[in-house]
Design a protein around this motif. Structure first.
Motif, mmCIF file in Angstrom:
data_model
loop_
_atom_site.group_PDB
_atom_site.id
_atom_site.type_symbol
_atom_site.label_atom_id
_atom_site.label_comp_id
_atom_site.label_asym_id
_atom_site.label_seq_id
_atom_site.Cartn_x
_atom_site.Cartn_y
_atom_site.Cartn_z
ATOM 1 N N HIS A 28 0.864 -0.785 0.170
ATOM 2 C CA HIS A 28 -0.394 0.108 0.446
ATOM 3 C C HIS A 28 0.710 0.608 -0.499
ATOM 4 N N GLU A 134 -8.229 1.674 -3.544
ATOM 5 C CA GLU A 134 -8.615 2.145 -2.621
ATOM 6 C C GLU A 134 -9.955 2.533 -2.262
ATOM 7 N N HIS A 161 -13.655 2.876 1.494
ATOM 8 C CA HIS A 161 -12.419 3.421 2.479
ATOM 9 C C HIS A 161 -13.382 3.925 3.731
ATOM 10 N N HIS A 204 -10.050 -1.523 6.007
ATOM 11 C CA HIS A 204 -10.731 -0.600 6.067
ATOM 12 C C HIS A 204 -12.513 -0.928 6.170
ATOM 13 N N HIS A 225 -3.261 -3.143 4.450
ATOM 14 C CA HIS A 225 -3.122 -2.736 5.496
ATOM 15 C C HIS A 225 -3.854 -1.959 6.030
ATOM 16 N N ARG A 236 -10.241 -0.161 13.159
ATOM 17 C CA ARG A 236 -10.041 -0.549 11.430
ATOM 18 C C ARG A 236 -8.180 -2.134 11.409
ATOM 19 N N ASP A 335 1.652 1.741 4.074
ATOM 20 C CA ASP A 335 0.351 3.179 3.640
ATOM 21 C C ASP A 335 1.896 4.479 4.014
HETATM 22 ZN ZN LIG Z 1 -5.759 3.234 3.673
#
Ligand SMILES: [Zn+2]
Length: 390
Positions: A28, A134, A161, A204, A225, A236, A335
């Protein structure tokens, strides 16, 4: 599990050798956010201290980062036909930008859509650029868009997301769940992704969406991620049960290095952040107000810099997954350019420090090869294989 013993010179040497040899893939990378800004050239070396950017081709090479999934990222907007059509246009523009940047640098990088591509490009000393999306928002309500994106190179979609969309519930929608998992359309999206060979990414999404996906998907899934909720309680992150179910499905969790997903912020820091966020939400802010708020945020970050998690604390998440389900179901999705940063891993040129920490903890070359890329390449190959069976 703080860093008990420093990394020795011998371990550093061993780590450098392993790092140079194994295929390193990060799933990611938010560098397209920078690429879409005027004047940002991904082939030029940038400096984190100057512009805060963490990824470009020169620093990938310096750090021994063989390949990254460039995220075609779209923050969730309104779900009207007009807004969704616009999201698709924007997504296509990001694909186009990335394709052009790679085409302009054929000696440095190549587009990768299969594990074979990545290993081949590694041999040639070039960076692999994979595509991930994403947020499934640009899929709109039309499954045909999945084939369109697949043909442009897309190999995973993060279903949502930070807010719910037409596909599923997100883990962080302020209004809570809408479907208690996947929507009926979302079920079709997952099936079509299986048919095409696009990996289903459950980062997510809400816990219920995750379990719906696990019941439905024919191919192993990824969390491109996400970190571990047992070590850092954030919606998350994935619970131990989710990690077990994902591993049973053959999938992989790619550990996220966003500080607040690695280590719970102190209460004082959280309160200060909340106060700033509330101020930022005011509608009638002047440019001067906005600037002042950004400065306030920067100062706040500097004030709490001592709370920033370290590389060792990031690796704790990798180790947690290994203890839970073994070494075949964990990888890395830092990320970067989306908030991912650890003390000791400021930009992509620093990733050798992760390998050094793994060596310090006694992980073998074979383990590290799996963590750094082998596992996610196995999942991508499995997704291809499932697609061929249709
Ligand atoms: Zn993200």
């Amino acid at each position: 599990m703080a860093q008990s013993q420093p990394i020795t010179e011998k371990q550093k040497e061993k780590a450098a050798k392993i790092h140079a040899k194994v295929l390193t893939i990060d799933t990611h990378a938010d560098v397209p956010i920078n690429m879409m800004k005027d004047g940002f050239d991904v082939a030029a070396r940038h400096d984190f201290d100057q512009d805060g950017s963490q990824i470009d081709f020169p620093r990938m090479k310096e750090g021994g980062m063989d390949g990254m999934f460039f995220a075609v990222y779209m923050g969730q907007g309104r779900r009207t036909p007009e807004a969704t059509a616009e999201a698709k246009e924007k997504a296509l523009a990001i694909f186009d930008k990335i394709h052009k940047a790679v085409a302009a640098n054929p000696d440095v990088a190549g587009i990768a859509t299969t594990p074979k591509d990545a290993y081949e490009l590694q041999k040639q000393g070039k960076r692999s650029v994979f595509f991930g999306m994403e947020n499934g928002w640009p899929v709109g309500n039309d499954l045909a868009n999945l084939k369109l994106y697949y043909d442009l190179g897309l190999r995973y979609i993060t279903l949502s997301h930070s807010a719910n969309n037409d596909i599923c519930d997100s883990s962080t929608d302020p209004d809570g769940p809408e479907y208690n998992g996947l929507s009926p359309f979302g079920e079709k999206v997952v099936q079509e992704m299986n048919r095409l060979g696009i990996m289903v990414d459950i980062s997510h999404v809400s816990d219920s969406t995750f379990y719906d996906v696990m019941k439905l998907t024919k191919a192993p899934a990824i969390a491109s991620h996400s970190s571990c909720r047992a070590l850092c309680n954030h919606p998350r992150n994935m619970t131990d049960d989710m990690i077990r179910v994902l591993a049973k499905n053959g999938g992989v969790i790619q550990i996220n290095f966003v500080p607040s997903f690695v280590k719970e912020p102190s209460q004082q820091q959280e309160l200060s952040m909340k106060a700033i966020r509330l101020k930022m939400r005011q509608v009638d802010l002047s440019d001067a107000d906005k600037k002042a708020l950004y400065q306030e945020m920067k100062d706040m970050r500097a004030k709490y810099a001592g709370d920033m998690p370290t590389v060792a604390e990031g690796v704790d998440h990798i180790e947690h997954v290994i203890k839970l389900v073994g070494v075949d179901h964990v990888g890395i999705g830092m990320d970067m350019d989306g908030g991912g940063q650890l003390v000791g891993c400021q930009d992509v040129s620093d990733i050798g420090n992760i390998t050094a920490e793994l060596v310090r903890r006694g992980y073998s070359e074979k383990d590290i090869e799996k963590i750094w890329g082998g596992n996610v390449m196995r999942v991508l190959a499995a997704a291809e294989k499932v697609a061929q069976s249709f």
